[in-house]
Design an enzyme around this catalytic site. Structure first.
Site, short mmCIF file in Angstrom:
data_model
loop_
_atom_site.label_atom_id
_atom_site.label_comp_id
_atom_site.label_asym_id
_atom_site.label_seq_id
_atom_site.Cartn_x
_atom_site.Cartn_y
_atom_site.Cartn_z
N ARG A 161 0.81 -1.23 0.00
CA ARG A 161 0.00 0.00 0.00
C ARG A 161 0.85 1.28 0.00
O ARG A 161 0.48 2.28 0.60
CB ARG A 161 -0.96 0.03 1.21
CG ARG A 161 -2.01 -1.06 1.21
CD ARG A 161 -2.95 -0.92 0.02
NE ARG A 161 -4.10 -1.81 0.15
CZ ARG A 161 -4.17 -3.04 -0.38
NH1 ARG A 161 -3.16 -3.52 -1.10
NH2 ARG A 161 -5.26 -3.76 -0.23
N SER A 214 -10.85 -0.45 2.89
CA SER A 214 -10.17 -0.58 4.18
C SER A 214 -9.81 0.80 4.70
O SER A 214 -9.22 1.60 3.96
CB SER A 214 -8.90 -1.41 4.04
OG SER A 214 -9.22 -2.70 3.57
N GLU A 288 -5.16 3.98 5.92
CA GLU A 288 -4.90 3.75 4.50
C GLU A 288 -5.64 4.83 3.70
O GLU A 288 -5.16 5.32 2.69
CB GLU A 288 -5.41 2.36 4.08
CG GLU A 288 -5.09 2.07 2.62
CD GLU A 288 -5.88 0.90 2.05
OE1 GLU A 288 -5.69 -0.23 2.50
OE2 GLU A 288 -6.70 1.14 1.14
N1 EPU Z 1 -11.47 -10.40 10.08
C1 EPU Z 1 -12.14 -10.57 11.26
N2 EPU Z 1 -13.16 -9.69 11.53
C2 EPU Z 1 -13.49 -8.68 10.70
C3 EPU Z 1 -12.79 -8.53 9.50
C4 EPU Z 1 -11.77 -9.41 9.20
O1 EPU Z 1 -11.83 -11.45 12.05
O2 EPU Z 1 -14.43 -7.92 11.02
C5 EPU Z 1 -10.38 -11.35 9.76
C6 EPU Z 1 -10.73 -12.16 8.50
O3 EPU Z 1 -11.44 -13.31 8.84
C7 EPU Z 1 -9.36 -12.47 7.94
C8 EPU Z 1 -8.50 -11.28 8.39
O4 EPU Z 1 -9.21 -10.62 9.42
O5 EPU Z 1 -8.83 -13.64 8.51
C9 EPU Z 1 -8.21 -10.31 7.23
O6 EPU Z 1 -9.46 -9.85 6.70
P1 EPU Z 1 -9.77 -9.90 5.12
O7 EPU Z 1 -9.49 -11.27 4.59
O8 EPU Z 1 -11.13 -9.34 4.93
O9 EPU Z 1 -8.69 -8.98 4.46
P2 EPU Z 1 -8.16 -7.55 4.92
O10 EPU Z 1 -6.73 -7.75 5.35
O11 EPU Z 1 -9.07 -6.89 5.87
C10 EPU Z 1 -7.17 -6.87 2.60
C11 EPU Z 1 -7.10 -5.55 1.89
C12 EPU Z 1 -8.38 -5.34 1.09
C13 EPU Z 1 -8.57 -6.48 0.10
C14 EPU Z 1 -8.62 -7.79 0.89
C15 EPU Z 1 -8.69 -9.01 -0.02
C16 EPU Z 1 -5.77 -4.05 3.32
C17 EPU Z 1 -5.80 -2.96 4.31
N3 EPU Z 1 -6.96 -4.47 2.88
O12 EPU Z 1 -8.23 -6.76 3.54
O13 EPU Z 1 -8.19 -4.16 0.33
O14 EPU Z 1 -9.79 -6.31 -0.62
O15 EPU Z 1 -7.41 -7.93 1.69
O16 EPU Z 1 -7.49 -9.13 -0.73
O17 EPU Z 1 -4.69 -4.52 2.95
C18 EPU Z 1 -8.50 -1.79 0.47
O18 EPU Z 1 -7.27 -1.70 0.47
O19 EPU Z 1 -9.24 -0.78 0.52
C19 EPU Z 1 -9.10 -3.11 0.46
C20 EPU Z 1 -10.41 -3.29 0.56
#
Ligand code: EPU
Length: 296
Positions: A161, A214, A288
């Site tokens: 990012r 995010s 972010e």
């Molecule tokens: N989780 C929870 N509770 C929640 C949300 C998430 O326990 O309320 C857990 C999920 O189960 C998972 C972990 O946290 O094990 C990570 O969550 P998720 O898989 O949804 O991915 P993320 O790290 O929150 C990132 C990117 C997203 C992208 C997704 C899929 C960042 C900050 N965000 O989200 O990008 O769509 O992976 O690749 O790196 C963005 O940058 O705006 C964005 C949406």
């Protein structure tokens, strides 16, 4: 300088344009002056105009990762909406205002809701693929020297990012992508089923409400227990609400606008999240979403 005189040279110039209209959060006050660039070569004259008017200028794209102040911007906001895309085999040239969905025929990257300029600046990514994997070079305009130049892939300083564009004042004009740069194991992330999978993931795991994706970066990328959404969830903050700004009850790292949210409410919510996550886990979250402060 008189505004009607300026409008003779810049007929598309708008006054007091509500910035909320130009963000996916639908929050933000008015821009004193606002100009939507549809031809990349309009940019130098606009930068010169801001200089002549002694107004700060600010560049924005699709508004999918930004929070403008409630009091608006006492300056010139330049929205880059030039969106020409050329595809030549694996090579794609896209102007900064092109939406990501138009630059690759399919694949997970297509599901990113922003524009090319914003996606390059933030090295946007989804499900294991990011801009850094396919970017060849970037054409930029330097507002100090008025020169246009090309920054090669090795000089983009891309990491999770992040890119050099978060620290320079260069304006991204065009991205040159080369899909053949993808490593073999990432190739399937450009397939039709990767797109379908990314869309399914978004439908199931991310809220459909007004948001900017995010809100925070993951403090340690790709480690579940250190991801912002997980930490916010474990801190019991999902569903917390100030006015119409809410931490989504679908995903802890998505802030949503329930209707009439303000930037102040969003920022208050962010402060609570940072304080609680720090208190419970000793981890400092970093936004972010680009928070625009009113020009001094
Ligand atoms: N989780 C929870 N509770 C929640 C949300 C998430 O326990 O309320 C857990 C999920 O189960 C998972 C972990 O946290 O094990 C990570 O969550 P998720 O898989 O949804 O991915 P993320 O790290 O929150 C990132 C990117 C997203 C992208 C997704 C899929 C960042 C900050 N965000 O989200 O990008 O769509 O992976 O690749 O790196 C963005 O940058 O705006 C964005 C949406």
């Amino acid at each position: 300088m008189n505004i009607s005189t300026i409008k003779r040279d810049f007929p598309k110039l708008r006054e007091n344009e509500p910035l909320a209209r130009h963000t996916t959060f639908r929050v933000g006050g008015p821009a004193r002056l606002f100009y939507e660039v549809t031809e990349i070569d309009e940019i130098p004259a606009l930068i010169a105009l801001a200089g002549r008017l002694e107004l700060p200028y600010l560049i924005c794209g699709g508004g999918s990762n930004v929070l403008f102040p409630d009091e608006g911007i006492d300056g010139l906001v330049i929205k880059i909406a030039a969106k020409d895309v050329r595809i030549d085999g694996p090579r794609v040239t896209a102007e900064a205002g092109a939406v990501m969905a138009t630059i690759v025929p399919f694949g997970a990257l297509r599901s990113i809701p922003g524009t090319v300029g914003g996606a390059i600046r933030g090295n946007a990514g989804v499900l294991g693929i990011e801009i850094a994997d396919i970017i060849h070079s970037v054409s930029v305009f330097d507002p100090v020297t008025y020169q246009t130049r090309t920054r090669a892939r090795d000089h983009l300083e891309m990491s999770y990012r992040n890119s050099c564009f978060k620290r320079t004042n260069e304006i991204i004009l065009k991205g040159f992508f080369d899909l053949s740069l993808l490593s073999r194991d990432k190739c399937e992330l450009l397939s039709a089923c990767a797109f379908a999978e990314a869309m399914k993931f978004r439908r199931e795991k991310q809220p459909a409400a007004l948001s900017a994706g995010s809100f925070f970066k993951n403090p340690v990328p790709y480690v579940r227990e250190k991801s912002a959404g997980y930490l916010i969830d474990r801190a019991g903050l999902k569903g917390s609400r100030i006015g119409d700004a809410q931490i989504s009850d679908v995903h802890g790292n998505f802030f949503v606008n329930l209707g009439k949210a303000t930037t102040r409410e969003m920022l208050e919510l962010a402060a609570i999240v940072k304080r609680e996550v720090h208190k419970r886990f000793g981890i400092d979250l970093e936004e972010e979403v680009q928070i625009i402060r009113p020009p001094a």
